[in-house]
Design a protein around this motif. Structure first.
Motif, PDB file in Angstrom:
ATOM      1  N   GLN A 131       0.840  -1.191   0.000  1.00  0.00           N
ATOM      2  CA  GLN A 131       0.000   0.000   0.000  1.00  0.00           C
ATOM      3  C   GLN A 131       0.875   1.241   0.000  1.00  0.00           C
ATOM      4  OE1 GLN A 131      -2.675  -0.373   3.334  1.00  0.00           O
ATOM      5  NE2 GLN A 131      -4.054  -1.776   2.248  1.00  0.00           N
ATOM      6  N   ARG A 132       0.408   2.243  -0.735  1.00  0.00           N
ATOM      7  CA  ARG A 132       1.153   3.497  -0.807  1.00  0.00           C
ATOM      8  C   ARG A 132       1.094   4.220   0.528  1.00  0.00           C
ATOM      9  NH1 ARG A 132       3.013   6.567  -4.846  1.00  0.00           N
ATOM     10  NH2 ARG A 132       1.976   5.339  -6.452  1.00  0.00           N
ATOM     11  N   GLU A 133       2.255   4.679   0.988  1.00  0.00           N
ATOM     12  CA  GLU A 133       2.312   5.426   2.240  1.00  0.00           C
ATOM     13  C   GLU A 133       1.618   6.779   2.073  1.00  0.00           C
ATOM     14  OE1 GLU A 133       3.132   4.380   5.011  1.00  0.00           O
ATOM     15  OE2 GLU A 133       4.829   3.003   4.968  1.00  0.00           O
ATOM     16  N   PRO A 134       0.776   7.187   3.044  1.00  0.00           N
ATOM     17  CA  PRO A 134       0.116   8.490   2.953  1.00  0.00           C
ATOM     18  C   PRO A 134       1.128   9.620   2.808  1.00  0.00           C
ATOM     19  CG  PRO A 134      -0.817   7.176   4.729  1.00  0.00           C
ATOM     20  CD  PRO A 134       0.410   6.445   4.254  1.00  0.00           C
ATOM     21  N   GLY A 135       0.880  10.502   1.866  1.00  0.00           N
ATOM     22  CA  GLY A 135       1.755  11.651   1.654  1.00  0.00           C
ATOM     23  C   GLY A 135       3.061  11.333   0.966  1.00  0.00           C
ATOM     24  N   SER A 136       3.228  10.093   0.483  1.00  0.00           N
ATOM     25  CA  SER A 136       4.486   9.722  -0.158  1.00  0.00           C
ATOM     26  C   SER A 136       4.573  10.330  -1.547  1.00  0.00           C
ATOM     27  CB  SER A 136       4.598   8.198  -0.268  1.00  0.00           C
ATOM     28  OG  SER A 136       3.568   7.681  -1.096  1.00  0.00           O
ATOM     29  N   PRO A 137       5.797  10.622  -2.015  1.00  0.00           N
ATOM     30  CA  PRO A 137       5.960  11.163  -3.366  1.00  0.00           C
ATOM     31  C   PRO A 137       5.710  10.086  -4.409  1.00  0.00           C
ATOM     32  CG  PRO A 137       8.084  10.685  -2.418  1.00  0.00           C
ATOM     33  CD  PRO A 137       7.073  10.435  -1.328  1.00  0.00           C
ATOM     34  N   VAL A 138       5.358  10.516  -5.603  1.00  0.00           N
ATOM     35  CA  VAL A 138       5.218   9.578  -6.715  1.00  0.00           C
ATOM     36  C   VAL A 138       6.592   9.029  -7.076  1.00  0.00           C
ATOM     37  CG1 VAL A 138       4.525   9.353  -9.126  1.00  0.00           C
ATOM     38  CG2 VAL A 138       3.181  10.765  -7.582  1.00  0.00           C
ATOM     39  N   ASP A 139       6.701   7.705  -7.232  1.00  0.00           N
ATOM     40  CA  ASP A 139       7.990   7.080  -7.513  1.00  0.00           C
ATOM     41  C   ASP A 139       8.581   7.542  -8.835  1.00  0.00           C
ATOM     42  OD1 ASP A 139       7.562   5.646  -5.253  1.00  0.00           O
ATOM     43  OD2 ASP A 139       7.044   3.781  -6.259  1.00  0.00           O
ATOM     44  N   TYR A 140       7.719   7.640  -9.844  1.00  0.00           N
ATOM     45  CA  TYR A 140       8.187   7.870 -11.202  1.00  0.00           C
ATOM     46  C   TYR A 140       7.303   8.902 -11.885  1.00  0.00           C
ATOM     47  CZ  TYR A 140      10.188   3.418  -9.925  1.00  0.00           C
ATOM     48  OH  TYR A 140      10.839   2.430  -9.242  1.00  0.00           O
ATOM     49  N   ASN A 141       7.882   9.601 -12.830  1.00  0.00           N
ATOM     50  CA  ASN A 141       7.111  10.545 -13.618  1.00  0.00           C
ATOM     51  C   ASN A 141       6.502   9.782 -14.789  1.00  0.00           C
ATOM     52  OD1 ASN A 141       6.088  12.531 -15.223  1.00  0.00           O
ATOM     53  ND2 ASN A 141       7.847  13.894 -15.044  1.00  0.00           N
ATOM     54  N   CYS A 142       5.283   9.299 -14.592  1.00  0.00           N
ATOM     55  CA  CYS A 142       4.607   8.527 -15.630  1.00  0.00           C
ATOM     56  C   CYS A 142       3.628   9.387 -16.414  1.00  0.00           C
ATOM     57  CB  CYS A 142       3.877   7.345 -15.012  1.00  0.00           C
ATOM     58  SG  CYS A 142       4.960   6.171 -14.182  1.00  0.00           S
ATOM     59  N   PHE A 143       3.651  10.682 -16.190  1.00  0.00           N
ATOM     60  CA  PHE A 143       2.698  11.564 -16.836  1.00  0.00           C
ATOM     61  C   PHE A 143       3.375  12.559 -17.782  1.00  0.00           C
ATOM     62  CE2 PHE A 143       1.257  10.410 -12.599  1.00  0.00           C
ATOM     63  CZ  PHE A 143       0.078   9.754 -12.900  1.00  0.00           C
ATOM     64  N   ALA A 144       4.696  12.474 -17.913  1.00  0.00           N
ATOM     65  CA  ALA A 144       5.415  13.447 -18.725  1.00  0.00           C
ATOM     66  C   ALA A 144       5.014  13.354 -20.184  1.00  0.00           C
ATOM     67  CB  ALA A 144       6.930  13.246 -18.590  1.00  0.00           C
ATOM     68  N   SER A 145       4.712  12.167 -20.651  1.00  0.00           N
ATOM     69  CA  SER A 145       4.387  12.001 -22.059  1.00  0.00           C
ATOM     70  C   SER A 145       3.435  10.824 -22.216  1.00  0.00           C
ATOM     71  CB  SER A 145       5.662  11.775 -22.884  1.00  0.00           C
ATOM     72  OG  SER A 145       5.357  11.708 -24.258  1.00  0.00           O
ATOM     73  N   LEU A 146       2.157  11.064 -21.933  1.00  0.00           N
ATOM     74  CA  LEU A 146       1.182   9.979 -21.978  1.00  0.00           C
ATOM     75  C   LEU A 146       1.018   9.434 -23.387  1.00  0.00           C
ATOM     76  CD1 LEU A 146      -1.589  11.354 -19.586  1.00  0.00           C
ATOM     77  CD2 LEU A 146       0.148   9.649 -19.109  1.00  0.00           C
ATOM     78  N   GLU A 147       1.153  10.298 -24.399  1.00  0.00           N
ATOM     79  CA  GLU A 147       0.965   9.819 -25.763  1.00  0.00           C
ATOM     80  C   GLU A 147       2.063   8.850 -26.174  1.00  0.00           C
ATOM     81  OE1 GLU A 147       3.323  13.672 -26.048  1.00  0.00           O
ATOM     82  OE2 GLU A 147       1.635  12.867 -24.908  1.00  0.00           O
ATOM     83  N   LEU A 148       3.232   8.931 -25.521  1.00  0.00           N
ATOM     84  CA  LEU A 148       4.321   7.992 -25.808  1.00  0.00           C
ATOM     85  C   LEU A 148       4.293   6.793 -24.874  1.00  0.00           C
ATOM     86  CD1 LEU A 148       7.309  10.454 -26.398  1.00  0.00           C
ATOM     87  CD2 LEU A 148       5.960   9.257 -28.126  1.00  0.00           C
ATOM     88  N   GLY A 149       3.479   6.852 -23.845  1.00  0.00           N
ATOM     89  CA  GLY A 149       3.420   5.758 -22.887  1.00  0.00           C
ATOM     90  C   GLY A 149       4.680   5.602 -22.069  1.00  0.00           C
ATOM     91  N   LEU A 150       5.404   6.707 -21.825  1.00  0.00           N
ATOM     92  CA  LEU A 150       6.674   6.630 -21.120  1.00  0.00           C
ATOM     93  C   LEU A 150       6.482   6.753 -19.615  1.00  0.00           C
ATOM     94  CD1 LEU A 150       9.059   8.838 -23.291  1.00  0.00           C
ATOM     95  CD2 LEU A 150       8.866   6.357 -23.239  1.00  0.00           C
ATOM     96  N   CYS A 151       7.266   5.997 -18.883  1.00  0.00           N
ATOM     97  CA  CYS A 151       7.343   6.130 -17.434  1.00  0.00           C
ATOM     98  C   CYS A 151       8.819   6.301 -17.106  1.00  0.00           C
ATOM     99  CB  CYS A 151       6.772   4.893 -16.752  1.00  0.00           C
ATOM    100  SG  CYS A 151       6.543   5.085 -14.974  1.00  0.00           S
ATOM    101  N   LEU A 152       9.213   7.491 -16.626  1.00  0.00           N
ATOM    102  CA  LEU A 152      10.620   7.850 -16.480  1.00  0.00           C
ATOM    103  C   LEU A 152      10.960   8.136 -15.020  1.00  0.00           C
ATOM    104  CD1 LEU A 152      10.839  10.385 -19.453  1.00  0.00           C
ATOM    105  CD2 LEU A 152      11.203   7.907 -19.520  1.00  0.00           C
ATOM    106  N   SER A 153      12.214   7.903 -14.679  1.00  0.00           N
ATOM    107  CA  SER A 153      12.697   8.227 -13.341  1.00  0.00           C
ATOM    108  C   SER A 153      14.086   8.828 -13.456  1.00  0.00           C
ATOM    109  CB  SER A 153      12.743   6.967 -12.470  1.00  0.00           C
ATOM    110  OG  SER A 153      13.276   7.266 -11.191  1.00  0.00           O
TER     111      SER A 153
END
Length: 244
Positions: free
Chosen positions: A107-129
């Motif tokens: 389970q995700r810890e309350p208030g935890s940061p998002v692990d990865y930037n999966c929203f930078a380029s939705l049209e490319l389907g990229l998940c980057l860190s």
């Protein structure tokens, strides 16, 4: 045997090793414990109404799939079957619909940061860190592999745009640079990525007069300005970006 031929052969062997790891996938990578909390009492169970039910390469891959969803707060992963489920809620024992031996629940810890930037380029389907450690190219590639990913592939203008959009949030100088996937094993400016594809040598992708065919510069860095440059693979002052 000349030193260049020797190091070239070693680079080919190392490249093959990384490609083999990419093909096999590392199931037992460690996820970010600051973000995901393992709940032993809810493990070994299947719950109703997951938002997705897919096959993942490993724990980290499963957690990135959950991170792509806006409200995914619970994810379960079975390292034996590689089954991955995400839930838009926290789960309870009362929701159990079946047992699934070996399945782990996080389970995700309350208030935890998002692990990865999966929203930078939705049209490319990229998940980057973006990884803010300065390492050489092989150390960077190994770190990405251990998280069931690979160094980001920057072989198109659109992909480069997605990466620079991410790193501009951290770098303020134009000289900010990160390792990307690709290596010139033959010394002919033919940069091969771990998926077997080549990076085009065009002015849209590369800095002027680059790559410059230096025998000691066989790996690739991406500037915050959005242009590629060849670097010695042993350079250690460069950050890196993983793709999942």
């Amino acid at each position: 045997m000349s030193w260049n031929k020797y190091t070239g052969g070693m680079n080919i062997m190392i490249g093959f090793f990384f490609l083999t790891l990419r093909t096999i996938g590392l199931t037992y990578a460690v996820i970010n414990e600051r973000t995901w909390r393992h709940i032993g009492s809810l493990s070994g169970k299947l719950f109703e109404q997951p938002m997705f039910d897919v096959t993942a390469r490993g724990r980290v891959h499963c957690s990135t799939l959950c991170s792509k969803e806006f409200c995914c707060w619970t994810m379960t992963f079975n390292p034996n079957t590689k089954g991955c489920r995400g839930y838009c809620r926290t789960t309870t024992v009362g929701e159990q619909i079946a047992t699934d031996v070996g399945r782990e629940l996080y389970q995700r810890e309350p208030g935890s940061p998002v692990d990865y930037n999966c929203f930078a380029s939705l049209e490319l389907g990229l998940c980057l860190s973006l990884k803010l450690q300065t390492v050489n190219k092989y150390e960077a590639a190994d770190r990405c592999e251990k998280e069931n990913g690979h160094l980001v592939r920057a072989d198109t203008v659109a992909r480069i745009g997605a990466v620079t959009g991410l790193i501009r949030n951290y770098f303020t100088a134009v000289v900010g640079v990160v390792w990307v996937d690709g290596e010139d094993f033959s010394g002919t400016n033919n940069y091969i990525m771990t998926n077997g594809g080549s990076i085009p040598i065009t002015h849209e992708l590369w800095n002027p007069d680059e790559p410059n065919s230096l025998d000691v510069e066989q790996c690739i860095g991406l500037y915050m300005s959005g242009k590629l440059n060849d670097y010695s693979c042993s350079t250690k002052y460069i950050y890196f970006v993983c793709e999942y």
